[in-house]
Structures are given as C-alpha cells and as structure tokens.
Write an enzyme that holds these catalytic residues in place. Structure first.
Site, PDB file in Angstrom:
ATOM      1  CE  LYS A 114      -4.191   1.703   2.363  1.00 20.93           C
ATOM      2  NZ  LYS A 114      -5.145   1.425   3.469  1.00 20.93           N
ATOM      3  CB  CYS A 175      -8.451   1.061   1.397  1.00 18.31           C
ATOM      4  SG  CYS A 175      -9.835   1.568   2.467  1.00 18.31           S
ATOM      5  CB  SER A 359     -35.699   4.678  30.291  1.00 20.59           C
ATOM      6  OG  SER A 359     -35.650   5.275  28.994  1.00 20.59           O
TER       7      SER A 359
END
Length: 705
Positions: A114, A175, A359
């Site tokens: 890369k 990427c 809740s």
C-alpha cells in the site's frame, strides 16, 4: 475479436485472527466465481488475518500465520486457473507493509504494498505499517511455507506494478489510495492499464456510501477503464461496521453492486466486461499527450502467460448492462447497520442474548427497535436458507426451534427488557410505554422498582456523613440533587448486570446476556449521563447516532416495522426521570442540558468534523444562527458547550464501546483522541469578548445614527 472477460469481486465477513474461518470464506468466494467462469477475483483489504487487529499488527505471529493461510489458498485445488488478489501483511527489509498478494496457479506473481496509509479518524495504519514509496520495485524473498509448495518459488517482484496478461492488464490500488488527491488509478489509466483493483476495509458511516461510489465513478469516467472494488462487511471485532457494497464499474457506469447490509458471510459480484469498449473513452488527444509523460510510462509491468478472456464468451455474449447505484436512506442505514453489527457480536461472543434497561424514552426505545430489526433480518435469512444463520439461530433459540419462527418469537428468546422504576420519580406513562413496546416486539419484559436498593444506599450515605441529602425540589443543593439522581442511575446498572447473568437460568437456559447501552452521540458529547450508570454496558449500538437521526429512525420504523406504539415515544418529552415529579415540575433533558439535541448535533459536527475550537465555533455560529440568536447569546451557547464538554470529557474514557456511525462521535477509546483534563478556555473567552465588543459597539453606532 472482442475481448470479453468475467471479472469478480467479493465482500467477506472476516473476523480478526480467525485464520481458519477467514481462509474458508475466501476459498468459498473463489469457488463461487470460478463457477461463473471468472478469471480474476479481488478480495478485501487484509482479508487473511482480518482488518481491525490494531496492536496485533505489531506481533510477528500475525505475519507468519498470514503467510501460512496464503500458502494454503494459492495451493488449494479449488483456487487454480484464476488470478487471485489477496490481502495480507508482510515484512520486508525491516519494515511492515499492508500488501496485496497476486497469485496464479500456485505462484506468487507479485506483491503490491500500500502506497498511501489511512492515518486519521478511526485508523492508525502508520502506527503499524510503512507506506511504500511510489515507483519503487525490487525482489521479495518468499517465506519457507511458500517455497515448500510444488513450484518451490523462492522470490517474487514487490512494489508498484501492473500485471500484463496475454489479452488485458490490471493494477492494484488499496482503499485510502482512492481517497487521496493523487490517486494511483489516474496514472494507471494513462499508462493504458484497463482494469484497476481496489481492495478496501471501508467502514460504514451514515450518508457515506454516495461519496465512495462517486469517487469510483469519477475514477473510470475521465479516462475509461474497469474498476473493481472489494470491501469487508460486518463486525470484525471492534467498534466499526464494514458495509460491503462491492462494486464493478466500467467507463463511469455501475455494472454490479453488492448489498450494503446483510447477514451473509460471503457475497460475490461478477460482470461480463468488454475490454475493447474502453477504447472510445481514451481517444482524447489531451489524454494522449498526458499518457506520454515519462513518469507515467515508468510503471513496471509483469508479463503473465494467462488469458483473462474466456473462450466461452463469444461475439453473441452480451456484456453486463449498466445499472443505477443503490443507496439506503439514513433511517434504513440505522435499522440495518447496527442490527448486522449486533448479530455478528452476539453469535461470535457466544452469549445467550441481549438485555436493555428500557426507560420509556426514545434512546432505549431505538436500541430495542434495532434488536427487533436484527431478529427480522435473522428470520429473513433463515427463510432464504442461510445455513450459517440457521445454525447460530438454533443455538441461541434452544428448545422448540423451527426454521419457521417469527421475528417476535426470536426476539422473545434472545432479548430481555427491564423497566427499573422509582415510586416517586417514574411516571405511569413511561412505565406503560416500556411495557407496550416490549410486547409489540416480543421481548421478554420485566417491570420492577428499585426503591429498596436506592433507599439502602441513601441510608448508608446519610449514616456515614451525618446528614440527610435532599432533592432540589425538597430544598436540597445542586450537589445533593445530583448525588441522589446518581444513586438511582448507578443502582440500575448493578441490577441490569445481575439480571443479565441470571435471566437465562431463570428461563431454563444457560449463559449470560450482553447488556446494551443506549446513550446517543449527543449525550456523550455533552456528558449528559452518569458515569457507570446504565450508559455502562457491554456494547452500545446507538453510541454513534444523534438524537435527531434516532427520532427520524423511530418515525420510519413505526410504519416499516408496523409498530404503532413508537409514536408515543416521539410524542413524549425526553426525561431522565431521576428527580421527583411534582405538580409543577417534571425533569426535562433539553432543559437540564441547556441545549436542544439539534444544537448539540451542529456543535459536535463543527467541533470534530470541521475541526473548530472555541473561537472557531463562535465565528461560524454567529453567522449561521444570526436570524434566531444575538451574538452574545451565541457566545453563551458556545461557552456552555465547551465547558460541559471539557468537565465531562473524563466520562468518555470509560464509555461503553459504541458502534461508530457519525463523524463527530466523542468516543475517546478510538476516534476522538483529545485530553480529558482541560483548563477553562479563558484565553479563548477573551478573544471572543473582544469580537463581541467590536460587534456591539458597531451595532450601537448604527442605531445611534
């Protein structure tokens, strides 16, 4: 003769350090695309060990084990006669690299490291890897496990390169390189490369997919060519969800697109591509002049005696038709992304299910609805015959399991909700909403009061300190009021974990339940939660979602999931219900915070995504909010926001791991690397006061004139 080939990409649900499982999923993808006559397959970034290893990347074992698996894959009989692009980490001359291994018939054709590492936001690649210099090309000594294969290959090329088959060429980028200004695919296209491969570990973020697709469209629309994109999908062991969406594009058009959210572990995409169709996009004279630049033509090419084009693809074979890209609405992303992430976490942790303290408010309601969405996805996949989901669902459901169970039945088996009320603080409305929502989704519900727990703590503290703390509505101080609220919220956390450990046993099962948190991103940002209360849980599926988006999701789910009870939660005033209710006082979240949730979203995004400090926030908002707020009121909002952000920052150091979905999440553990002990911003306040003085004097002068 036209040059038609079947190209393939995939999205795999890999898991960190699951070497056997990761290998099997890769091989399954290869077998599937070979059956479709594909001659080239792309796999996700670092798919052999998994992407999110974090500091495991510093261990030699990871590199050795990755090569063991790579050798098994390239030698596998099912993985021959197809070019395979695999992702793994490698060590070379004292450095670690994030790399692609390109193999054919048991031989490593090349290793392509890369070039540009992702080193911001959620990613710290430069902590572990070294970026490979552009244009560098040399030899790599293969490990013994590869040398021991039948070919006995000892070395291979390593560096930035292209592969030239007999009838086509391709090159890889990885990427982050797609997102950088100087992306390699531009020079590869100018160099005449016809296919660009991008292996990715791209995480899901609300509203992000369109940016990714637009980048890939642009990558092939300018100079033509085919672009294959592969991505991981699922929870690989951390706070991120990787959202797949593998793509095949040609000349700026989408030919194939994988699903963004799914419970399938392996999904492949193939397309029939005519490489000769690229020519029409590359006839521009200006492009030709750029293509002849010496720097472009320096790209190293590796010849390979292999044909990408399959003989079965004749003149009569029609290439894959373009299609429109598919996007989910943000509310659908909330319904599907966290649900898939929860399923991966549940099945891989081997827990018995989930528990959420319900809740009666919008946050825990959204958490419960997402669990129900997960159950809907599970049932849908079982009906589609997904064997992996069937096996996991059977284990979780236990006795009485059937492939025909409903989402509500699944929910009842694996999901427990509990309302932990107080006689004086909890309203009938919140208690009823919690009960009705649980019934609507099928959850196992418990309705209880915690008065005895809280009173025991109250008595112990009073006896220890020699005075009786009081709520502010009874004349107590702010410190007393806050402490008494925290007695309740922290007691709820203790009870939630006790129930989580014992509910399965009480229902005739085994194991324990994972406790789900339900603090949204805006409350985390403001610090409007108690440290070690119900916000302290095992995981939090909504920790990266804003209150604004959660409301939109609940409104959508009311119709999409046929849950009319959800409207009650939208109509209710958000309240923690930690103070006594009187005839003229009901606690309100937004009143307590001093901000609306919409304001918090804006402040959070400006602070994190746009990287504005205290002064920058004021300068931006004094214009944006000018129609509804005076400059000094804007200053007060900014000043209050930064004060509460600073004094509550310590809470983020212990916050429940939350699924990352929003670009301004304040998660200290991975994403928001800021201090947790701050000064009071006095310097910044002086600067803004000076600006206000100038503005107010100018306004007074105008009015006086």
């Amino acid at each position: 003769m036209t040059r038609k080939c079947v190209l393939a990409t995939c999205q795999l649900n890999q898991w960190v350090l699951d070497y056997d499982g990761n290998r099997d999923r890769i091989i399954e993808a290869i077998k599937t695309v070979k059956a479709a006559n594909a001659t080239l397959i792309l796999t996700p970034e670092l798919c052999i060990p998994g992407y999110g290893l974090l500091d495991h990347w510093l261990e030699n074992d990871v590199y050795a084990h990755s090569w063991d698996i790579a050798a098994e894959i390239i030698a596998c009989p099912d993985c021959q006669d197809i070019i395979i692009d695999l992702g793994l980490p490698i060590q070379h001359r004292g450095c670690n690299y994030n790399a692609r291994l390109i193999a054919l018939n048991g031989e490593v054709l090349a290793i392509r490291p890369k070039l540009d590492l992702c080193n911001d936001g959620n990613f710290r690649e430069m902590r572990y890897f070294t970026p490979w210099p552009r244009g560098r090309f040399e030899e790599y000594a293969l490990p013994e496990v590869v040398q021991a294969l039948p070919r006995q290959q000892k070395r291979c090329p390593i560096g930035e390169c292209a592969i030239e088959a007999l009838d086509g060429s391709f090159a890889s980028e990885t990427c982050e390189e797609l997102w950088t200004p100087n992306s390699p695919h531009a020079s590869y296209s100018l160099a005449g490369i016809e296919i660009v491969l991008n292996s990715s570990g791209s995480h899901h973020e609300l509203r992000k997919l369109d940016a990714r697709i637009n980048l890939i469209k642009e990558a092939t629309a300018k100079t033509g060519g085919v672009y294959l994109y592969s991505n991981q999908r699922g929870c690989d062991g951390d706070r991120l969800y990787y959202d797949g969406c593998a793509l095949i594009m040609s000349n700026g058009e989408v030919l194939a697109q994988g699903s963004q959210f799914s419970l399938r572990d392996v999904e492949v995409q193939t397309a029939i591509v005519d490489l000769d169709s690229i020519w029409a996009h590359r006839t521009s004279r200006s492009r030709g002049m750029q293509a002849n630049e010496p720097s472009v033509q320096k790209l190293k090419r590796i010849p390979v005696d292999f044909r990408l084009c399959h003989p079965s693809l004749t003149l009569l074979t029609r290439p894959t038709e373009p299609r429109e890209p598919r996007y989910h609405l943000p509310v659908e992303e909330i319904a599907l992304g966290p649900a898939c992430w929860l399923w991966d976490y549940l099945r891989r942790s081997k827990a018995a299910g989930f528990l959420v303290p319900l809740s009666g408010g919008i946050d825990s309601c959204a958490t419960a609805t997402i669990v129900y969405s997960m159950c809907r996805l599970v049932v849908s996949e079982m009906q589609a015959g997904n064997e992996a989901v069937l096996a996991d669902a059977k284990r979780l459901y236990g006795e009485g399991f059937s492939a025909n169970i409903t989402a509500k039945q699944m929910c009842n088996k694996i999901f427990s909700t509990v309302f932990m009320g107080m006689q004086q603080q909890s309203s009938k409305e919140t208690r009823t909403r919690a009960k009705e929502l649980s019934a609507a989704i099928g959850a196992h519900h418990i309705d209880t009061n915690i008065d005895t727990m809280v009173q025991s703590l109250h008595t112990l503290v009073a006896d220890t300190l020699g005075f009786e703390p009081k709520f502010k509505v009874h004349g107590g101080t702010q410190s007393e009021n806050l402490a008494l609220q925290n007695f309740q919220s922290r007691s709820r956390m203790v009870l939630a974990y006790a129930l989580g450990q014992l509910i399965p046993h009480s229902r005739g099962g085994a194991g324990g339940l994972l406790i789900l948190g339900s603090a949204n991103v805006d409350e985390c940002l403001r610090g409007y939660l108690t440290k070690y209360d119900c916000s302290s849980a095992d995981i939090n599926p909504i920790g990266g979602i804003s209150k604004t988006d959660l409301k939109r999701f609940i409104k959508w789910a009311e119709t999409a999931f046929e849950l009319p009870v959800l409207q009650q939660f939208l109509d209710a005033t958000p309240t923690a219900e930690l103070e006594p209710i009187t005839h003229d006082y009901v606690q309100s979240d937004e009143a307590d915070m001093g901000f609306t949730y919409d304001e918090l979203s804006i402040l959070g995004r400006l602070r994190k995504t746009f990287k504005l400090g205290t002064v920058g926030l004021f300068q931006h908002l004094v214009a944006e909010w000018s129609e509804r707020m005076k400059p000094r009121d804007v200053y007060q909002k900014v000043r209050d926001f930064m004060y509460y952000y600073a004094v509550n920052r310590h809470k983020m150091t212990t916050m429940t791991p939350g699924l990352y979905l929003e670009s301004y999440t304040p998660d200290d553990n991975r994403f928001d690397l800021r201090p947790f002990l701050y000064p009071r911003f006095t310097f910044e306040h002086r600067k803004i006061e000076g600006m206000l003085k100038t503005m107010e004097e100018g306004e007074a002068g105008v009015n006086g004139a």
